[in-house]
Design an enzyme around this catalytic site. Structure first.
Site, PDB file in Angstrom:
ATOM      1  CG  HIS A   1       9.760   1.618  12.234  1.00 58.18           C
ATOM      2  ND1 HIS A   1       9.878  -0.088  12.016  1.00 58.18           N
ATOM      3  CD2 HIS A   1       9.117   1.710  13.580  1.00 58.18           C
ATOM      4  CE1 HIS A   1       9.554  -0.436  13.284  1.00 58.18           C
ATOM      5  NE2 HIS A   1       9.296   0.621  14.078  1.00 58.18           N
TER       6      HIS A   1
ATOM      7  CG  ASN B   1      12.414   1.551   6.698  1.00 55.39           C
ATOM      8  OD1 ASN B   1      11.704   0.744   5.765  1.00 55.39           O
ATOM      9  ND2 ASN B   1      12.504   1.267   8.103  1.00 55.39           N
TER      10      ASN B   1
ATOM     11  CB  SER C   1      -0.951  -0.062   1.237  1.00 55.47           C
ATOM     12  OG  SER C   1      -0.289   0.244   2.356  1.00 55.47           O
TER      13      SER C   1
ATOM     14  CG  MET D   1       8.368  -6.990   6.402  1.00 51.98           C
ATOM     15  SD  MET D   1       8.243  -5.548   7.354  1.00 51.98           S
ATOM     16  CE  MET D   1       7.570  -6.050   8.965  1.00 51.98           C
ATOM     17  NE  ARG D   2      13.761 -11.714   3.280  1.00 52.49           N
ATOM     18  CZ  ARG D   2      13.757 -12.691   4.037  1.00 52.49           C
ATOM     19  NH1 ARG D   2      14.779 -13.058   5.064  1.00 52.49           N
ATOM     20  NH2 ARG D   2      12.893 -13.614   3.816  1.00 52.49           N
TER      21      ARG D   2
HETATM   22  C1  GAR Z   1       3.711  -0.640   6.781  1.00 49.77           C
HETATM   23  O1  GAR Z   1       2.868  -0.245   7.831  1.00 49.77           O
HETATM   24  C2  GAR Z   1       5.356  -0.249   7.019  1.00 49.77           C
HETATM   25  O2  GAR Z   1       5.372   0.902   7.808  1.00 49.77           O
HETATM   26  C3  GAR Z   1       5.484  -1.456   7.783  1.00 49.77           C
HETATM   27  O3  GAR Z   1       5.218  -2.530   7.061  1.00 49.77           O
HETATM   28  C4  GAR Z   1       3.922  -2.030   6.396  1.00 49.77           C
HETATM   29  C5  GAR Z   1       3.872  -2.314   5.061  1.00 49.77           C
HETATM   30  O4  GAR Z   1       2.593  -2.054   4.289  1.00 49.77           O
HETATM   31  N1  GAR Z   1       7.125  -1.632   7.905  1.00 49.77           N
HETATM   32  C6  GAR Z   1       7.683  -2.155   8.878  1.00 49.77           C
HETATM   33  O5  GAR Z   1       7.060  -2.476   9.703  1.00 49.77           O
HETATM   34  C7  GAR Z   1       9.377  -2.079   8.631  1.00 49.77           C
HETATM   35  N2  GAR Z   1       9.935  -2.387  10.012  1.00 49.77           N
HETATM   36  P1  GAR Z   1       2.556  -2.020   2.913  1.00 49.77           P
HETATM   37  O6  GAR Z   1       2.991  -3.336   2.180  1.00 49.77           O
HETATM   38  O7  GAR Z   1       0.826  -1.946   2.656  1.00 49.77           O
HETATM   39  O8  GAR Z   1       3.112  -0.698   2.454  1.00 49.77           O
END
Ligand code: GAR
Length: 204
Positions: free
Chosen positions: A111, A109, A15, A92-93
């Site tokens: 977060h 990034n 998203s 997520m790596r």
């Molecule tokens: C988002 O909320 C992002 O901030 C988080 O994963 C989600 C991805 O959503 N990232 C982390 O937690 C990184 N440590 P998306 O695939 O819909 O963009």
């Protein structure tokens, strides 16, 4: 103005990728996405890229026997597509110095917490367990640490009494979709300067 070339890396739904593509489409971010890379073949982000006519590449982590060889493969794809700024959007790596040094100060990034609190993979659960009253999201440059690089933008949301993981995540995501395109715009317009831990923003 020349358009900044972005490479977006994601692991799942995508998203944030979509919010960036939408902002570019609207003309608010002077950039183009030259490639979307995922580390998992089932990541929905691949479908979003294809729907937008953008090359979608899976560099499957399971096919590499070390983090370094995986990262060399990522670097190769990004370079082959002329990427100037790497945008981690739900990737997520944790990246080693092999990758971070290859794109030094050119990796962003997002977060889903107010850093430096609640780093790591499941920020919303940590926020709820801790009983914090405020949460939010952070866009930052990536360094060798986990969620430790210089902060560009943050946005806050309240944590409600009856929140669960999904309700909090949804409230934070609305803000993510605003500040990530905005941070990329600031970068693309040359308005960000890193000074030690701090990022100076030229808003003139
Ligand atoms: C988002 O909320 C992002 O901030 C988080 O994963 C989600 C991805 O959503 N990232 C982390 O937690 C990184 N440590 P998306 O695939 O819909 O963009």
């Amino acid at each position: 103005m020349n358009k900044l070339v972005l490479g977006v890396m994601a692991s799942g739904r995508g998203s944030n990728l979509q919010s960036i593509l939408d902002a570019i489409e609207k003309g608010t971010v002077p950039a183009r996405v030259s490639v979307v890379i995922t580390d998992k073949p089932e990541a929905k982000a691949l479908d979003r890229a294809r729907a937008a006519g953008i090359p979608a590449v899976c560099v499957n982590r399971k096919e590499y026997d070390s983090r370094e060889s995986f990262e060399h493969a990522l670097i190769e794809v990004l370079r082959a597509h002329g990427v100037e700024l790497v945008v981690l959007a739900g990737f997520m790596r944790i990246l080693t110095s092999v990758f971070v040094q290859a794109f030094k100060h050119r990796i962003l990034n997002i977060h889903p917490s107010i850093l430096p609190s609640f780093t790591g993979a499941d920020a919303h659960s940590l926020v709820l367990e801790y009983g914090a009253k405020v949460s939010g999201c952070t866009v930052h440059f990536v360094d060798e640490g986990m969620d430790t690089g210089p902060i560009i933008l943050q946005a806050t949301v309240p944590v409600m009494e009856d929140d669960d993981h999904d309700s909090l995540a949804a409230r934070v995501l609305v803000e993510e979709h605003k500040i990530y395109p905005e941070a990329i715009r600031l970068y693309a317009e040359g308005r960000l300067t890193i000074e030690g831990r701090k990022v100076r923003i030229d808003r003139n």
